[in-house]
Write an enzyme that holds these catalytic residues in place. Structure first.
Site, PDB file in Angstrom:
ATOM      1  N   ALA A  50       0.789  -1.232   0.000  1.00 17.03           N
ATOM      2  CA  ALA A  50       0.000   0.000   0.000  1.00 17.03           C
ATOM      3  C   ALA A  50       0.831   1.297   0.000  1.00 17.03           C
ATOM      4  CB  ALA A  50      -0.968  -0.034   1.182  1.00 17.03           C
ATOM      5  N   ARG A  91      -5.380  -0.327  -9.193  1.00 13.15           N
ATOM      6  CA  ARG A  91      -5.669  -1.230  -8.071  1.00 13.15           C
ATOM      7  C   ARG A  91      -6.516  -0.451  -7.063  1.00 13.15           C
ATOM      8  NH1 ARG A  91      -1.119  -4.782  -5.569  1.00 13.15           N
ATOM      9  NH2 ARG A  91      -2.908  -6.179  -5.294  1.00 13.15           N
ATOM     10  N   GLN A 199       3.709 -13.619  -1.984  1.00 14.89           N
ATOM     11  CA  GLN A 199       4.501 -12.493  -1.452  1.00 14.89           C
ATOM     12  C   GLN A 199       5.283 -12.913  -0.212  1.00 14.89           C
ATOM     13  OE1 GLN A 199       1.363 -12.272  -2.509  1.00 14.89           O
ATOM     14  NE2 GLN A 199       0.841 -10.255  -3.303  1.00 14.89           N
ATOM     15  N   ASP A 240      -3.956  -2.482   3.928  1.00 16.28           N
ATOM     16  CA  ASP A 240      -4.200  -1.727   2.700  1.00 16.28           C
ATOM     17  C   ASP A 240      -5.202  -0.606   2.906  1.00 16.28           C
ATOM     18  OD1 ASP A 240      -3.190  -4.507   1.681  1.00 16.28           O
ATOM     19  OD2 ASP A 240      -2.859  -3.009   0.119  1.00 16.28           O
ATOM     20  N   LYS A 251      -4.076  -8.339   2.727  1.00 22.02           N
ATOM     21  CA  LYS A 251      -3.958  -9.486   1.815  1.00 22.02           C
ATOM     22  C   LYS A 251      -4.888 -10.627   2.188  1.00 22.02           C
ATOM     23  CE  LYS A 251      -2.066  -9.716  -1.133  1.00 22.02           C
ATOM     24  NZ  LYS A 251      -2.769  -9.405  -2.417  1.00 22.02           N
TER      25      LYS A 251
HETATM   26  O1  MRU Z   1      -1.248  -7.357  -3.378  1.00 23.64           O
HETATM   27  P1  MRU Z   1      -0.149  -6.702  -2.589  1.00 23.64           P
HETATM   28  O2  MRU Z   1       1.115  -7.468  -2.587  1.00 23.64           O
HETATM   29  O3  MRU Z   1       0.027  -5.262  -2.983  1.00 23.64           O
HETATM   30  O4  MRU Z   1      -0.723  -6.704  -1.100  1.00 23.64           O
HETATM   31  C1  MRU Z   1       0.058  -6.106  -0.104  1.00 23.64           C
HETATM   32  C2  MRU Z   1      -0.494  -6.265   1.262  1.00 23.64           C
HETATM   33  O5  MRU Z   1      -1.565  -6.798   1.462  1.00 23.64           O
HETATM   34  C3  MRU Z   1       0.303  -5.654   2.375  1.00 23.64           C
HETATM   35  O6  MRU Z   1       0.136  -6.399   3.562  1.00 23.64           O
HETATM   36  C4  MRU Z   1      -0.178  -4.221   2.616  1.00 23.64           C
HETATM   37  O7  MRU Z   1      -0.180  -3.488   1.435  1.00 23.64           O
HETATM   38  C5  MRU Z   1       0.645  -3.517   3.638  1.00 23.64           C
HETATM   39  S1  MRU Z   1       2.238  -3.109   3.055  1.00 23.64           S
HETATM   40  C6  MRU Z   1       3.027  -2.180   4.237  1.00 23.64           C
END
Ligand code: MRU
Length: 349
Positions: A50, A91, A199, A240, A251
């Protein structure tokens, strides 16, 4: 940012990003010189997380407006709005992205109609740099405040990647963990692999290894058993979007972890900067949840792993009810329940 890699960097005319889809096999950087390159990089998760999305989108806004070279201030504002709407569609769930663009647009709308487009462009680039610097500072503060929740012997379960790879700085959840380790605490992290895009295994395990933090990789389905058998004493994740009642989008899989943590009486913490809070939204039902292509589930490494033609549901995020969150670790301090608009506003003034 870590000594060995950087997530994003403005390099004079282009935005350089670490292509996260190629990790852990390759540490390869990409130069993004147009807004459509930025859009694709965001959509394909070459850059992700995010806070990193907010900063990247801000640079994308500058690139997009620069490309079309508006002739006067009203043309500048029109172009700014067009590029903003375009980037917002990349997104939808992480509020950092739309909030960064909103903030810049509001400032530009308040400027005099005599402003020259070149001055506007300069402002856009400065704002992107300012968001990047702010994010670095937010990460440092989160790491400092977060030390209070890490016991001397910490067995931490995390999900997805909330590290340097997800921010312009040292990360949120992983920033806290890195600092705890550096201060001599006995820390072990169990990283969920984070299906379907991995991830956790590709990014978090890679990043924690580089930081010298002991990390053990598990499949998502092993979380309950790992809590029980490996003495997990806290769950720590990023976010997010956090809305006014504390409901938290993160996530896909995070909600399940929060339920498991409650059952095992393990505290469940969310680390996030102020830029991940969306206090205009009342509850989690109103958070837009991105759905992604079926192929992310039906194939792995380019090979089919599902029956051909099977129906697929692929939400990229879920929403954890605020009542399951033990505390939010933010750049303004630790916020504990009850969560409501007033308590968040008090923390953020
Ligand atoms: O789909 P992504 O990899 O962008 O999802 C990221 C996440 O869900 C992270 O946990 C979130 O963005 C926090 S990052 C500090």
């Amino acid at each position: 940012m870590s000594g060995e890699f950087f997530t994003l960097k403005w390099t004079g005319r282009t935005l350089t990003i670490l292509d996260q889809t190629r990790l852990p096999a390759e540490t390869a950087y990409l130069n993004l010189g147009t807004v459509s390159e930025v859009w694709d990089a965001i959509r394909e998760l070459k850059v992700r997380g995010a806070p990193a999305l907010g900063v990247t989108a801000a640079y994308g806004l500058y690139l997009g407006v620069r490309e079309n070279g508006p002739q006067d201030w009203s043309g500048f504002l029109e172009e700014l709005h067009r590029v903003k709407v375009y980037l917002e569609r990349s997104r939808p769930t992480a509020v950092n992205l739309s909030a960064a663009l909103d903030r810049i647009e509001v400032c530009c709308q308040a400027m005099s109609s005599n402003t020259r487009p070149e001055e506007g462009l300069k402002f856009l680039l400065n704002e992107a740099g300012r968001l990047e610097a702010e994010d670095q500072l937010f990460c440092e503060r989160i790491a400092a405040f977060g030390q209070g929740i890490i016991p001397a012997r910490a067995r931490i379960l995390t999900h997805c990647n909330a590290g340097a790879l997800a921010t312009a700085g040292i990360g949120t959840a992983l920033g806290i963990i890195g600092r705890a380790r550096a201060s001599g605490k006995d820390v072990e992290v169990f990283a969920d692999e984070t299906r379907p895009l991995l991830q956790g295994s590709r990014l978090t395990a890679w990043e924690l290894q580089r930081r010298g933090v002991r990390v053990t990789l598990i499949c998502d389905s092993m979380a309950a058993w790992t809590m029980k058998e490996r003495g997990i004493n806290l769950v720590l994740v990023g976010a997010d979007r956090i809305v006014a009642n504390g409901d938290t989008a993160n996530k896909i899989g995070t909600y399940g972890l929060a339920l498991l943590a409650e059952q095992h009486r393990i505290p469940f913490y969310v680390a996030a900067p102020v830029t991940s809070f969306d206090l205009k939204t009342a509850n989690g039902r109103q958070i837009p949840i991105e759905e992604r292509p079926p192929a992310e589930i039906t194939s792995c490494g380019g090979r089919p792993v599902a029956a051909a033609g099977v129906r697929v549901y692929n939400p990229a995020f879920d929403v954890t009810p605020g009542k399951l969150v033990s505390a939010f670790i933010t750049d303004r301090g630790i916020i504990r329940p009850p969560y409501d608009l007033e308590s968040f506003r008090r923390a953020f003034v």
